[in-house]
Design a protein around this motif. Structure first.
Motif, PDB file in Angstrom:
ATOM      1  N   CYS A 137       0.583  10.098   1.794  1.00 26.69           N
ATOM      2  CA  CYS A 137       0.543   9.252   0.939  1.00 26.69           C
ATOM      3  C   CYS A 137      -0.333   9.521  -0.008  1.00 26.69           C
ATOM      4  N   PRO A 138       0.236   9.405  -1.424  1.00 25.51           N
ATOM      5  CA  PRO A 138      -0.899   9.834  -2.335  1.00 25.51           C
ATOM      6  C   PRO A 138      -1.935   8.736  -2.284  1.00 25.51           C
ATOM      7  N   PHE A 139      -2.141   7.520  -1.852  1.00 27.91           N
ATOM      8  CA  PHE A 139      -3.196   6.634  -2.108  1.00 27.91           C
ATOM      9  C   PHE A 139      -4.073   7.011  -0.713  1.00 27.91           C
ATOM     10  N   HIS A 140      -3.618   7.148   0.287  1.00 30.16           N
ATOM     11  CA  HIS A 140      -4.579   7.397   1.488  1.00 30.16           C
ATOM     12  C   HIS A 140      -5.138   8.972   1.217  1.00 30.16           C
ATOM     13  N   HIS A 141      -4.362   9.821   0.578  1.00 31.32           N
ATOM     14  CA  HIS A 141      -4.821  10.957   0.515  1.00 31.32           C
ATOM     15  C   HIS A 141      -5.940  11.119  -0.697  1.00 31.32           C
ATOM     16  N   LEU A 142      -5.873  10.325  -1.387  1.00 32.06           N
ATOM     17  CA  LEU A 142      -6.819  10.222  -2.417  1.00 32.06           C
ATOM     18  C   LEU A 142      -8.217   9.785  -2.010  1.00 32.06           C
ATOM     19  N   LEU A 143      -8.360   9.234  -0.716  1.00 29.47           N
ATOM     20  CA  LEU A 143      -9.523   8.817  -0.260  1.00 29.47           C
ATOM     21  C   LEU A 143     -10.438  10.297   0.247  1.00 29.47           C
ATOM     22  N   THR A 144     -11.546  10.538  -0.579  1.00 35.71           N
ATOM     23  CA  THR A 144     -12.585  11.519  -0.160  1.00 35.71           C
ATOM     24  C   THR A 144     -13.739  11.600   0.939  1.00 35.71           C
ATOM     25  N   LYS A 145     -14.009  12.295   1.245  1.00 30.97           N
ATOM     26  CA  LYS A 145     -15.133  12.185   2.468  1.00 30.97           C
ATOM     27  C   LYS A 145     -16.439  11.766   1.816  1.00 30.97           C
ATOM     28  N   GLU A 146     -16.546  12.241   0.393  1.00 32.01           N
ATOM     29  CA  GLU A 146     -17.616  11.668  -0.378  1.00 32.01           C
ATOM     30  C   GLU A 146     -17.815  10.040  -0.752  1.00 32.01           C
ATOM     31  N   ASP A 147     -16.371   9.591  -0.819  1.00 31.47           N
ATOM     32  CA  ASP A 147     -16.282   8.111  -0.880  1.00 31.47           C
ATOM     33  C   ASP A 147     -16.794   7.545   0.200  1.00 31.47           C
ATOM     34  N   VAL A 148     -16.221   7.999   1.498  1.00 26.81           N
ATOM     35  CA  VAL A 148     -16.666   7.558   2.653  1.00 26.81           C
ATOM     36  C   VAL A 148     -18.258   7.700   3.108  1.00 26.81           C
ATOM     37  N   ILE A 149     -18.842   8.713   2.635  1.00 25.46           N
ATOM     38  CA  ILE A 149     -20.212   8.754   2.608  1.00 25.46           C
ATOM     39  C   ILE A 149     -21.101   7.804   1.800  1.00 25.46           C
ATOM     40  N   LEU A 157      -8.530  -4.361  15.738  1.00 21.34           N
ATOM     41  CA  LEU A 157     -10.135  -4.083  16.150  1.00 21.34           C
ATOM     42  C   LEU A 157     -11.008  -4.972  15.326  1.00 21.34           C
ATOM     43  N   ALA A 158     -10.777  -5.387  14.253  1.00 25.83           N
ATOM     44  CA  ALA A 158     -11.639  -6.221  13.398  1.00 25.83           C
ATOM     45  C   ALA A 158     -11.974  -7.613  14.239  1.00 25.83           C
ATOM     46  N   LYS A 159     -10.919  -8.046  14.891  1.00 21.33           N
ATOM     47  CA  LYS A 159     -11.248  -9.141  15.846  1.00 21.33           C
ATOM     48  C   LYS A 159     -11.724  -8.889  17.135  1.00 21.33           C
ATOM     49  N   SER A 160     -11.612  -7.870  17.680  1.00 17.06           N
ATOM     50  CA  SER A 160     -11.936  -7.390  18.932  1.00 17.06           C
ATOM     51  C   SER A 160     -13.386  -6.726  18.951  1.00 17.06           C
ATOM     52  N   LEU A 161     -13.622  -6.298  18.134  1.00 19.84           N
ATOM     53  CA  LEU A 161     -15.006  -5.549  18.105  1.00 19.84           C
ATOM     54  C   LEU A 161     -15.954  -6.515  17.988  1.00 19.84           C
ATOM     55  N   PRO A 162     -17.204  -6.193  18.499  1.00 20.79           N
ATOM     56  CA  PRO A 162     -18.416  -7.064  18.442  1.00 20.79           C
ATOM     57  C   PRO A 162     -18.900  -6.924  16.718  1.00 20.79           C
ATOM     58  N   ASP A 163     -18.873  -5.747  16.224  1.00 21.40           N
ATOM     59  CA  ASP A 163     -19.347  -5.439  14.764  1.00 21.40           C
ATOM     60  C   ASP A 163     -19.028  -6.474  13.866  1.00 21.40           C
ATOM     61  N   LYS A 164     -19.958  -6.494  12.868  1.00 20.14           N
ATOM     62  CA  LYS A 164     -19.880  -7.662  11.897  1.00 20.14           C
ATOM     63  C   LYS A 164     -19.456  -7.077  10.567  1.00 20.14           C
ATOM     64  N   GLU A 165     -19.553  -5.718  10.240  1.00 15.39           N
ATOM     65  CA  GLU A 165     -19.505  -5.204   8.925  1.00 15.39           C
ATOM     66  C   GLU A 165     -18.341  -3.952   9.336  1.00 15.39           C
ATOM     67  N   PHE A 166     -17.397  -3.716   8.235  1.00 15.65           N
ATOM     68  CA  PHE A 166     -16.316  -2.819   8.604  1.00 15.65           C
ATOM     69  C   PHE A 166     -16.157  -2.107   7.126  1.00 15.65           C
ATOM     70  N   ILE A 167     -16.106  -0.895   7.119  1.00 16.08           N
ATOM     71  CA  ILE A 167     -15.566  -0.049   5.735  1.00 16.08           C
ATOM     72  C   ILE A 167     -14.207   0.353   6.068  1.00 16.08           C
ATOM     73  N   ILE A 168     -13.284  -0.184   5.367  1.00 12.77           N
ATOM     74  CA  ILE A 168     -11.730   0.022   5.693  1.00 12.77           C
ATOM     75  C   ILE A 168     -11.036   1.213   4.867  1.00 12.77           C
ATOM     76  N   GLY A 169     -10.703   2.108   5.510  1.00 16.38           N
ATOM     77  CA  GLY A 169      -9.863   3.344   4.967  1.00 16.38           C
ATOM     78  C   GLY A 169      -8.467   2.874   4.966  1.00 16.38           C
ATOM     79  N   THR A 170      -7.957   2.064   4.144  1.00 14.79           N
ATOM     80  CA  THR A 170      -6.564   1.875   4.002  1.00 14.79           C
ATOM     81  C   THR A 170      -6.218   1.503   2.683  1.00 14.79           C
ATOM     82  N   GLU A 171      -4.947   1.092   2.415  1.00 16.72           N
ATOM     83  CA  GLU A 171      -4.737   0.424   1.066  1.00 16.72           C
ATOM     84  C   GLU A 171      -5.308  -0.686   0.994  1.00 16.72           C
ATOM     85  N   VAL A 172      -5.796  -1.137  -0.432  1.00 21.57           N
ATOM     86  CA  VAL A 172      -6.781  -2.099  -0.419  1.00 21.57           C
ATOM     87  C   VAL A 172      -6.237  -3.550   0.003  1.00 21.57           C
ATOM     88  N   GLY A 173      -4.976  -3.661  -0.054  1.00 23.11           N
ATOM     89  CA  GLY A 173      -4.374  -5.105   0.372  1.00 23.11           C
ATOM     90  C   GLY A 173      -4.420  -5.508   1.585  1.00 23.11           C
TER      91      GLY A 173
END
Ligand code: 13P
Ligand code: SF4
Length: 304
Positions: free
Chosen positions: A172-184, A221-237
């Motif tokens: 998927c060109p859109f998922h493949h474009l996400l780099t480790k630098e973006d995530v870091i 996961l967003a509902k069930s995990l106790p965490d309050k903040e998430f970085i989401i690695g998928t299509e922005v929609g």
């Protein structure tokens, strides 16, 4: 026409047509809001097949509407905009699959649902990003062919070090474009957030993830995990339903401009009204393709 009037007309026509409106998790907010069901492609197709609706209006990309037709061949399946290809599904041809089968005659072909019906029809079994690991695990074979997403294949390979997964080099060109630098960078900006990656991401991005999940898996996961903040690695929609369902939590996107699937943003309320008015554009598959593709989908359903 004003938005309110449009929505009113769509709801009225939907009843008249005995139709159900489905929206994939990446669709624009106004389409998600008016849909009867919102979810990932397989989940939507399966749920719609269990309703008594005579018409399925699928707001998603082409292969998704095809999948709805494969599981509900007796229903009319309508895609409100004709030209909505999935770029990953476009990356593989029947010839590619036949040549892999010829090279590895003993390897079963496991095909991601993000593929066209004619590819499913020549596969042994289908899988989704949520069940690929389980599906592959049911085969005793040493070699397994996975199509068309190399990143999903490489992710699945991690669970089976003794097997060789042969993959087609689609992505998927859109998922493949996400780099480790973006995530870091995103992790530095939001140190309390956990990172969830879609298996369509590159291996080095997956390595940075606290969780790996499909779009529906991310919503769970967003509902069930106790965490309050998430970085989401998928299509922005996906941020729209995540925020809507979890108003007390924060969701960040590491690369919103890069991870935007244009085909997923094409359907408007006007298109939806036209789809219900004129019943266009109808998905038309041969009985033969439906029968063969259904057998690959059914085999997956028997496993999960
Ligand atoms: P899922 O919704 O199955 O996770 O798939 C993601 C995707 O890219 C669909 O096109
Ligand atoms: Fe296809 Fe990628 Fe768009 Fe999903 S996000 S529909 S895999 S191109």
């Amino acid at each position: 026409m004003e938005k309110e009037k449009l929505v009113e007309k769509i709801i009225e026509l939907k009843k008249k047509r005995k139709a159900i409106i489905l929206a994939h998790n990446y669709q624009p907010p106004e389409i998600q809001d008016i849909a009867d069901l919102r979810g990932d492609s397989l989940e939507l197709s399966l749920k719609a097949s269990k309703t008594d609706a005579e018409v399925i209006v699928f707001c998603g990309v082409f292969f998704m509407a095809e999948t709805a037709k494969i599981v509900s061949p007796q229903k009319k399946v309508i895609l409100p905009v004709r030209d909505v290809p999935c770029e990953m599904a476009e990356m593989i041809t029947v010839e590619d699959v036949l040549s892999l089968k010829e090279r590895y005659p003993d390897a079963p072909v496991v095909t991601y649902v993000n593929s066209y019906a004619e590819i499913k029809a020549i596969s042994d079994v289908c899988c989704t990003s949520a069940n690929a690991v389980k599906v592959v695990g049911t085969f005793p074979n040493q070699k397994i062919i996975m199509l068309p997403d190399m990143n999903l294949a490489l992710y699945t390979q991690r669970f089976y070090p003794d097997k060789t997964i042969i993959y087609h080099e689609g992505f998927c060109p859109f998922h493949h474009l996400l780099t480790k630098e973006d995530v870091i960078k995103a992790k530095k900006e939001h140190p309390s957030a956990i990172f969830i990656a879609h298996p369509e991401c590159r291996p080095e991005v997956i390595d940075l993830a606290e969780h790996v999940a499909s779009t529906s898996g991310m919503l769970k996961l967003a509902k069930s995990l106790p965490d309050k903040e998430f970085i989401i690695g998928t299509e922005v929609g996906l941020l729209y339903p995540l925020k809507k369902e979890n108003p007390d939590k924060k969701f960040y996107h590491p690369a919103p401009e890069k991870m935007l699937c244009a085909s997923m943003k094409k359907i408007t309320l006007e298109d939806l009204l036209n789809a219900l008015e004129n019943l266009e554009f109808e998905i038309d598959l041969s009985e033969e393709v439906i029968k063969k593709a259904y057998s690959a989908v059914k085999r997956m359903l028997e496993i999960i």
